[in-house]
Design an enzyme around this catalytic site. Structure first.
Site, mmCIF file in Angstrom:
data_model
loop_
_atom_site.group_PDB
_atom_site.id
_atom_site.type_symbol
_atom_site.label_atom_id
_atom_site.label_comp_id
_atom_site.label_asym_id
_atom_site.label_seq_id
_atom_site.Cartn_x
_atom_site.Cartn_y
_atom_site.Cartn_z
ATOM 1 N N ASP A 167 30.353 4.335 14.244
ATOM 2 C CA ASP A 167 30.055 2.925 14.070
ATOM 3 C C ASP A 167 30.115 2.265 15.444
ATOM 4 O O ASP A 167 31.005 2.567 16.243
ATOM 5 C CB ASP A 167 31.154 2.353 13.162
ATOM 6 N N GLU A 227 24.953 -0.543 11.378
ATOM 7 C CA GLU A 227 25.259 0.005 12.698
ATOM 8 C C GLU A 227 26.074 1.295 12.559
ATOM 9 O O GLU A 227 26.731 1.737 13.472
ATOM 10 C CB GLU A 227 25.994 -1.030 13.561
#
Lengths: 320, 204, 121
Positions: free
Chosen positions: A187, A230
């Site tokens: 992430d 993301e």
């Protein structure tokens, strides 16, 4: 009404090649369709072996076909889909096709002369170049569609659906061949701030560039996919936990050291990575475990790698 | 609704015609392959086309099956389609039988070749029994290594009113293989076929 | 005394075809069987002089019947009437003691020819 006169003009005008061979595979007749395209004259080739007259015939194959037709007295067929052509003939659409030769469907029919003993084979050759061209175009479109179907539109890495499907296959392979298998979930740290500061275009540019940076660190067999906004995942076939942690650390370091340029400004970004490895879990459990490890990496301060460990209480239960 | 059922006498008559046609076909094959083809009584069954997918799903459970279709047309409105079903593990055996081991023919080409040999020799024999003659369309592969084969068979079978299911087992001296052949016949041709069978029955 | 003849074929049509194609002067009581097992039962319980035998049949095929006739040395003549006309098969049938091989559907002329040759008519 006398119809015999029809035969000659019909055979000459017919948009199908007609080639008649005797039982020795010698040429008895061919029509204008073949004569013009092959640039041969019937009177010069009559009585010669078909293999000597037409270059590049698939000889062994054609011999067997013709012998089959003659001895079984049953027709045989050949389709352009399996064999693009039998007679190497030019086609009439040189611009619209990238193939030099006419794609053909061919029917081979047994014929018997009125004397009842002389056997012949009649080869009917149809131009299937149009179908061939359409098929090629269709295949190209299908291939593009398939590619589009499995890639993430923004970053070009695999999309979530395809990536998860592949993870499922890799788990099945790990079970069958007793291979090791590991999973990374990572992430981008503080992605929201990045978006607020540079706008969505800035965030998007970061995702695109990091996908390329990370993709370059992986083996061909590793599968990089975009799991969420993301969040990304990497499937590492035939890799154990230790190996996976090494790869994860390499990614972590490479991202942190990478200098990203956006609108003339240098951005520094980092990632947090969770690692899990296969020990009999399902694909969903592997993802869950990597996700929990990722959560711990964030909690421990970001820009780091954490491998999933079995919770202590479970461990204790097993010991008891 | 028109009734496409056959009486027991009509069925028996058709079975015998099929039997003779198989005899003619296997004789030709035996001479062509230079070996003995052992023929078992082909079990023919008249089935409703909607039952076919279920039947074959049971029969070919968990095996990859290839389906090859070949259309035929005769005089007096007799026409239909044959479907040959092969299990892929049989393919190598069949290829060896027909001498396909050593060249560049693709599996698809081999299967269409074999299917046209097996079906046209049989159908030529059947046409002879019916005082007819058939012409044939080129064979088509309907599916290969396809999990959704039952669906494809269902959509093909839908267009026909009657299916004549013939289980064929070809056994040669050193090899054996079996394949299923299904004859699909449209409604008006079924009526035509029954008329012809009645004519044959009336003459005995 | 009229001869007892057995027609053995699994198809009713084939049995009827054969009956109808037999020469008119052939004086015999015709009995029928629809497979090899039935044929052998008839052969063992009745005095049968001549058998018209099909090859491809369920239960027990024609080859099995011929082998049993040979093994038990039964006193009957066999004419094979079959669709399985491969040369190898015809040879095998003759080796097993059949009198003649006739291709299906049996023609009246061919039947008369064979039966005349062996003094059956």
């Amino acid at each position: 009404m006398q119809l015999d006169w029809l035969l000659q003009p019909l055979l000459a005008q017919l948009n199908t090649g007609v080639l008649v061979l005797n039982d020795q595979h010698q040429i008895v007749f061919f029509n204008q369709f073949i004569a013009r395209r092959a640039d041969k004259r019937l009177e010069h080739t009559q009585g010669q072996l078909v293999y000597d007259v037409f270059d590049d015939l698939p000889r062994a194959w054609l011999q067997r076909k013709l012998d089959g037709v003659l001895s079984l007295q049953a027709p045989a067929f050949s389709s352009w889909e399996q064999r693009q052509y039998i007679l190497k003939l030019p086609h009439l659409r040189p611009l619209s096709s990238d193939s030099l030769y006419m794609a053909q469907n061919c029917t081979m029919l047994p014929l018997t002369a009125p004397d009842g003993v002389s056997h012949y084979v009649c080869m009917l050759i149809e131009d299937a170049t149009d179908a061939y061209v359409y098929q090629l175009q269709l295949q190209q479109s299908m291939a593009q569609l398939e590619l589009a179907n499995r890639t993430d539109g923004l970053t070009g890495v695999y999309n979530r659906r395809y990536w998860q499907q592949q993870l499922g296959y890799e788990v099945a392979r790990a079970v069958r061949y007793q291979h090791s298998l590991a999973l990374l979930l990572f992430d981008l740290d503080k992605f929201k701030q990045l978006n607020d500061q540079y706008g969505h275009q800035g965030g998007d540019a970061v995702l695109v560039e990091l996908s390329a940076v990370i993709g370059a660190l992986l083996r061909d067999t590793d599968l990089l996919g975009r799991y969420g906004g993301e969040e990304f995942g990497v499937v590492l076939p035939e890799t154990d936990l230790q190996g996976a942690v090494l790869v994860a650390n390499r990614i972590c370091k490479a991202v942190a050291e990478h200098q990203l340029l956006f609108n003339g400004q240098t951005l520094n970004v980092t990632v947090s990575i969770g690692v899990s490895s296969y020990k009999g879990q399902t694909a969903d459990e592997l993802i869950q475990q990597a996700d929990m490890a990722l959560y711990n990496a964030k909690r421990q301060g970001r820009n780091r790698v954490v491998a999933w460990q079995e919770p202590a209480e479970v461990y204790l239960k097993q010991v008891k | 609704m028109t009734d496409f059922q056959f009486s027991e006498e009509q069925r028996d008559c058709l079975q015998e015609l099929v039997n003779v046609a198989m005899g003619l076909a296997s004789d030709k094959l035996a001479r062509y392959l230079n070996t003995l083809v052992h023929l078992q009584v082909p079990a023919i069954k008249l089935v409703k086309t909607e039952q076919l997918p279920e039947h074959f799903a049971d029969r070919h459970q968990q095996q990859s099956v290839t389906m090859i279709s070949l259309g035929f047309f005769g005089d007096q409105g007799l026409r239909g389609e044959t479907i040959m079903l092969y299990q892929l593990e049989n393919v190598g055996v069949i290829a060896k039988l027909l001498g396909y081991s050593d060249d560049d023919s693709s599996e698809a080409e081999m299967l269409t070749d074999i299917s046209s040999v097996l079906t046209t020799t049989f159908l030529n024999g059947l046409a002879e029994q019916l005082d007819n003659s058939f012409s044939y369309a080129a064979p088509r592969i309907l599916s290969s290594r396809d999990k959704h084969f039952a669906e494809k068979l269902a959509s093909t079978a839908e267009q026909w009113q009657l299916a004549l299911q013939v289980d064929i087992r070809y056994q040669l001296t050193d090899y054996s293989f079996n394949c299923d052949m299904i004859l699909l016949i449209p409604g008006e041709a079924v009526l035509r076929l029954r008329l012809i069978l009645d004519q044959i029955l009336a003459s005995f | 005394m009229a001869l007892n003849a057995l027609i053995c074929d699994d198809s009713l049509l084939a049995r009827n075809q054969l009956k109808k194609s037999l020469p008119a002067e052939f004086d015999a009581n015709i009995v029928t069987a629809s497979n090899g097992v039935e044929a052998l039962a008839t052969l063992r319980s009745q005095e049968i002089g001549l058998v018209f035998l099909d090859l491809t049949m369920p239960e027990l095929d024609g080859i099995g019947v011929l082998e049993a006739i040979k093994a038990d040395a039964m006193d009957c003549l066999v004419i094979v009437v079959s669709a399985d006309i491969q040369p190898e098969m015809q040879k095998r049938v003759m080796e097993l003691g059949a009198l003649a091989f006739i291709q299906k559907p049996a023609s009246a002329a061919k039947l008369a020819d064979v039966m005349h040759k062996y003094g059956l008519i």
